[in-house]
Design a protein around this motif. Structure first.
Motif, short mmCIF file in Angstrom:
data_model
loop_
_atom_site.label_atom_id
_atom_site.label_comp_id
_atom_site.label_asym_id
_atom_site.label_seq_id
_atom_site.Cartn_x
_atom_site.Cartn_y
_atom_site.Cartn_z
N GLY A 194 0.80 -1.22 0.00
CA GLY A 194 0.00 0.00 0.00
C GLY A 194 0.82 1.26 0.00
O GLY A 194 0.30 2.35 0.20
N GLU A 195 2.14 1.14 -0.20
CA GLU A 195 3.02 2.30 -0.25
C GLU A 195 3.64 2.42 -1.63
O GLU A 195 3.82 1.42 -2.34
N HIS A 196 3.95 3.64 -2.02
CA HIS A 196 4.60 3.86 -3.32
C HIS A 196 6.10 3.67 -3.17
O HIS A 196 6.75 4.36 -2.38
N HIS A 197 6.67 2.73 -3.91
CA HIS A 197 8.10 2.48 -3.90
C HIS A 197 8.65 2.64 -5.31
O HIS A 197 7.95 2.41 -6.30
N GLU A 198 9.90 2.98 -5.39
CA GLU A 198 10.52 3.33 -6.66
C GLU A 198 11.32 2.16 -7.24
O GLU A 198 12.22 1.63 -6.59
N LEU A 199 10.94 1.74 -8.47
CA LEU A 199 11.71 0.73 -9.19
C LEU A 199 12.91 1.44 -9.81
O LEU A 199 12.78 2.23 -10.75
N CYS A 200 14.12 1.20 -9.24
CA CYS A 200 15.27 2.04 -9.60
C CYS A 200 16.08 1.52 -10.76
O CYS A 200 16.68 2.31 -11.51
N VAL A 201 16.16 0.21 -10.96
CA VAL A 201 16.96 -0.32 -12.06
C VAL A 201 16.48 -1.73 -12.40
O VAL A 201 15.89 -2.41 -11.56
N SER A 202 16.72 -2.15 -13.63
CA SER A 202 16.28 -3.47 -14.07
C SER A 202 17.18 -3.94 -15.21
O SER A 202 17.64 -3.13 -16.03
N ASP A 203 17.48 -5.24 -15.24
CA ASP A 203 18.20 -5.82 -16.37
C ASP A 203 17.55 -7.15 -16.74
O ASP A 203 16.40 -7.40 -16.35
N LYS A 204 18.26 -8.01 -17.45
CA LYS A 204 17.67 -9.26 -17.91
C LYS A 204 17.51 -10.30 -16.81
O LYS A 204 16.82 -11.30 -16.99
N GLY A 218 16.06 -6.70 -4.17
CA GLY A 218 16.31 -7.22 -5.51
C GLY A 218 15.38 -8.40 -5.78
O GLY A 218 15.23 -9.29 -4.94
N PHE A 219 14.74 -8.38 -6.95
CA PHE A 219 13.81 -9.44 -7.33
C PHE A 219 14.28 -10.10 -8.62
O PHE A 219 14.92 -9.46 -9.47
N TRP A 220 13.94 -11.37 -8.79
CA TRP A 220 14.20 -12.04 -10.05
C TRP A 220 13.30 -11.44 -11.13
O TRP A 220 12.16 -11.11 -10.88
N LYS A 221 13.83 -11.31 -12.31
CA LYS A 221 13.12 -10.67 -13.42
C LYS A 221 11.77 -11.36 -13.68
O LYS A 221 11.65 -12.57 -13.63
N ASP A 222 10.74 -10.55 -13.97
CA ASP A 222 9.39 -11.01 -14.32
C ASP A 222 8.68 -11.74 -13.18
O ASP A 222 7.71 -12.46 -13.42
N GLN A 223 9.16 -11.61 -11.95
CA GLN A 223 8.45 -12.16 -10.79
C GLN A 223 8.83 -11.34 -9.56
O GLN A 223 9.77 -10.55 -9.60
N TRP A 224 8.07 -11.52 -8.48
CA TRP A 224 8.28 -10.76 -7.26
C TRP A 224 8.84 -11.65 -6.14
O TRP A 224 8.51 -11.50 -4.98
N GLU A 225 9.73 -12.55 -6.51
CA GLU A 225 10.44 -13.37 -5.54
C GLU A 225 11.74 -12.67 -5.15
O GLU A 225 12.56 -12.35 -6.02
#
Length: 259
Positions: A194-204, A218-225
């Motif tokens: 319920g809070e706004h958080h900033e997605l700061c960087v992403s790669d493959k 840090g999350f694995w790409k294309d999922q929220w694990e």
């Protein structure tokens, strides 16, 4: 066996063994918190650093009765503070010295390492279940400490409601780490849903989400694990913040040890 005989046997143990004995049952917990035994450990540790003060000498002159009149666990906690170095004013004085070039306190890394300060993260899910994770690595620079948590099986991110960062100081006793006593200070507490958080960087491979207070997930790409957690701790008053930022729910005051 009479309690007096058991106390005599326990008097031959070292502080770590005596502390671990308290986990056997309530009877041994009561015996292992005997003020007089812990007072002997306290005097031994205190004498390693400086001569006994007038107060110590006075209490020593009072004998067993004077020592036992102290509140329960008083001398045990005093002994733990001596072993941990919290009763030594040297670091408190020196950590106040300011570097004229950076404007930060000098010797921050030195005191963190000498006091064996570490950091932990505790996450809470929607059902109120709490999971605590010890740091994996810490890297020091001239202005900050970068702390990492990796190789950890984190709960699903979408089930988590909050994250807490703790500064931890454990007593260097010769006992298993999970049972080692110490102090814990809450440095940050962040809402995750319920809070706004900033997605700061992403790669493959991964994407990174900054949630505030220098904490990045840090999350694995294309999922929220969750793959890892990284925390940037600025050196400004870091020793004090790691020890005295607030009082942990696990202890009623700084003078009390948590288990």
């Amino acid at each position: 066996m009479p309690p007096e005989i058991i106390l005599r046997i326990l008097s031959y143990l070292d502080p770590g063994s005596l502390f671990c004995i308290s986990f056997i049952n309530k009877h041994f917990q009561e015996l292992s918190n005997n003020n007089f035994m812990w007072y002997q450990f306290y005097i031994r540790e205190h004498s390693k650093k400086k001569k006994a003060s007038q107060e110590d000498q006075m209490i020593h002159d009072l004998g067993v009765v004077g020592v036992q009149e102290r509140p329960k666990r008083y001398w045990r906690n005093a002994c733990f503070k001596e072993i941990s170095g919290l009763n030594v004013n040297k670091w408190r004085t020196n950590v106040q010295r300011i570097d004229p070039y950076s404007g930060l306190q000098r010797h921050t890394e030195e005191f963190i390492r000498s006091l064996c300060i570490t950091w932990e993260i505790t996450v809470t899910d929607g059902r109120g279940r709490r999971s605590t994770f010890e740091q994996s690595h810490a890297f020091f620079s001239s202005t900050a400490v970068f702390v990492f948590w990796s190789a950890v099986t984190w709960p699903p991110f979408n089930q988590l409601t909050s994250l807490e960062l703790h500064g931890v100081l454990r007593v260097p006793l010769d006992c298993h780490a999970p049972y080692r006593p110490g102090w814990k200070s809450v440095m940050s507490k962040i809402k995750l849903q319920g809070e706004h958080h900033e997605l700061c960087v992403s790669d493959k491979i991964v994407k990174m989400l900054h949630v505030g207070h220098g904490i990045t997930l840090g999350f694995w790409k294309d999922q929220w694990e969750i793959a890892f957690v990284m925390v940037n701790l600025h050196n400004h008053r870091l020793v004090e913040r790691s020890l005295h930022a607030s009082i942990s729910p696990m202890s009623s005051s700084w003078s009390q040890c948590f288990i």
